[in-house]
Design a protein around this motif. Structure first.
Motif, short mmCIF file in Angstrom:
data_model
loop_
_atom_site.label_atom_id
_atom_site.label_comp_id
_atom_site.label_asym_id
_atom_site.label_seq_id
_atom_site.Cartn_x
_atom_site.Cartn_y
_atom_site.Cartn_z
N THR A 1 4.21 -0.76 -9.29
CA THR A 1 3.07 -0.20 -9.99
C THR A 1 1.82 -0.53 -9.18
N HIS A 2 0.88 0.40 -9.19
CA HIS A 2 -0.38 0.14 -8.48
C HIS A 2 -1.42 -0.46 -9.42
N GLN A 3 -1.03 -0.62 -10.70
CA GLN A 3 -2.02 -1.19 -11.60
C GLN A 3 -1.64 -2.60 -12.02
N LYS B 1 0.84 -1.20 0.00
CA LYS B 1 0.00 0.00 0.00
C LYS B 1 0.88 1.26 0.00
N ASN B 2 0.24 2.43 -0.15
CA ASN B 2 0.96 3.69 -0.11
C ASN B 2 1.76 3.78 1.20
N GLY B 3 3.01 4.12 1.07
CA GLY B 3 3.84 4.30 2.27
C GLY B 3 4.45 3.00 2.78
N ALA B 4 4.24 1.90 2.09
CA ALA B 4 4.76 0.60 2.56
C ALA B 4 6.28 0.51 2.47
N GLY B 5 6.86 1.33 1.60
CA GLY B 5 8.33 1.32 1.49
C GLY B 5 8.85 0.85 0.14
N LYS B 6 7.98 0.87 -0.87
CA LYS B 6 8.36 0.36 -2.20
C LYS B 6 9.48 1.22 -2.81
N THR B 7 9.26 2.55 -2.80
CA THR B 7 10.29 3.43 -3.36
C THR B 7 11.58 3.32 -2.55
N SER B 8 11.42 3.24 -1.22
CA SER B 8 12.61 3.12 -0.37
C SER B 8 13.40 1.86 -0.75
N LEU B 9 12.69 0.76 -0.99
CA LEU B 9 13.37 -0.48 -1.38
C LEU B 9 14.06 -0.32 -2.74
N1 LIG Z 1 14.14 10.14 3.37
C1 LIG Z 1 13.13 9.88 4.18
N2 LIG Z 1 13.08 10.34 5.44
C2 LIG Z 1 12.07 10.07 6.27
N3 LIG Z 1 11.02 9.31 5.92
C3 LIG Z 1 10.99 8.82 4.68
C4 LIG Z 1 12.04 9.07 3.75
N4 LIG Z 1 11.73 8.44 2.58
C5 LIG Z 1 10.55 7.83 2.79
N5 LIG Z 1 10.12 8.06 4.03
C6 LIG Z 1 8.88 7.54 4.62
O1 LIG Z 1 8.90 6.14 4.46
C7 LIG Z 1 7.60 5.66 4.15
C8 LIG Z 1 7.65 4.85 2.88
O2 LIG Z 1 7.87 5.71 1.76
P1 LIG Z 1 8.00 5.13 0.29
O3 LIG Z 1 8.09 6.31 -0.63
O4 LIG Z 1 9.12 4.16 0.25
O5 LIG Z 1 6.61 4.36 0.13
P2 LIG Z 1 5.91 3.72 -1.14
O6 LIG Z 1 5.51 2.32 -0.77
O7 LIG Z 1 6.76 3.87 -2.34
O8 LIG Z 1 4.59 4.61 -1.26
P3 LIG Z 1 3.66 5.05 -2.50
O9 LIG Z 1 2.89 3.82 -2.95
O10 LIG Z 1 2.78 6.07 -1.90
O11 LIG Z 1 4.56 5.61 -3.58
C9 LIG Z 1 6.68 6.89 4.08
O12 LIG Z 1 5.95 6.97 5.26
C10 LIG Z 1 7.65 8.05 3.91
O13 LIG Z 1 7.15 9.21 4.53
#
Ligand SMILES: Nc1ncnc2c1ncn2[C@@H]1O[C@H](COP(=O)(O)OP(=O)(O)OP(=O)(O)O)[C@@H](O)[C@H]1O
Length: 202
Positions: free
Chosen positions: A183-185, A35-43
């Motif tokens: 991707t969300h789709q 879901k949104n905020g799960a950490g996908k972009t971070s990974l």
């Molecule tokens: N550099 C950072 N410093 C602090 N918090 C961060 C940082 N980068 C991401 N976060 C937090 O980590 C969590 C995950 O963010 P991320 O962008 O990885 O999620 P996501 O799964 O890609 O979300 P989405 O589907 O909305 O794109 C969020 O709550 C975000 O606020």
């Protein structure tokens, strides 16, 4: 092969994921889901070597990224959430910047593939959001990188564009390439492997 080994990612005292391990082999497509905020972009940023995991390691062809950095970047195409293009340049200039040593005909072909023929001389900041995204995606038609890491590549892309891009992703893996994407789709691709990120609390 790309190996993610026991990765733990913490943001703002929140454990986004921990002890996450998986690998991506030639010919494979892996979708990071959650879901949104799960950490996908971070990974994805950790996999691309743009951010550090709290724990764990990423390896390319069996070597840690700090040792294999040069080779890794030779083999990696990263396409982030933002288009990552130069908005004062035209679509064609962007591709020339990206693909400076390649044949000009290939740039025209890539522009044709993403439906931007006729818009090649327009500064990117005057293109629509979807067209700007298409300029970034045109790199996929010029790429010789083995590994593509793509964060939400379908954002702002219309139905025909999604089909075309999906075909290109398939083409890449059918030719031994690797794709890791979010991707969300739904993805119209057979054999895509999903990795679900689920929130864990400290
Ligand atoms: N550099 C950072 N410093 C602090 N918090 C961060 C940082 N980068 C991401 N976060 C937090 O980590 C969590 C995950 O963010 P991320 O962008 O990885 O999620 P996501 O799964 O890609 O979300 P989405 O589907 O909305 O794109 C969020 O709550 C975000 O606020």
């Amino acid at each position: 092969m790309l190996d993610a080994i026991n990765l733990t990612c913490v943001r703002d005292d929140r454990v986004l994921f921990s002890e996450l391990s998986f690998n991506v082999r030639p010919g494979e497509m892996v979708q990071i889901a959650g879901k949104n905020g799960a950490g996908k972009t971070s990974l994805l940023r950790i996999l691309a070597g743009l951010a550090q995991a709290e724990e764990g390691e990423v390896k390319w062809q069996g070597e840690g990224l700090s040792r294999a950095r040069y080779q890794y970047h030779q083999n990696l195409l990263w396409l982030g959430h933002q288009p990552g293009i130069k908005t004062v340049l035209t679509a064609f200039e962007n591709l020339s910047f990206y693909h400076a040593h390649g044949a000009e005909s290939l740039r025209w072909q890539a522009l044709t593939e993403v439906g931007l023929l006729g818009f090649e001389d327009v500064p990117v900041n005057q293109l629509s959001a979807g067209q700007q995204r298409r300029v970034a995606l045109a790199r996929l038609w010029l790429s010789t990188h083995k590994l593509w890491i793509l964060d939400e590549p379908f954002t702002a892309i219309d139905v025909a564009g999604v089909e075309k891009l999906t075909r290109q992703l398939r083409h890449h893996t059918e030719n031994g390439g690797m794709v890791v994407l979010t991707t969300h789709q739904p993805l119209a691709v057979d054999n895509v492997r999903q990795i679900h990120l689920q929130e864990k609390r400290t």
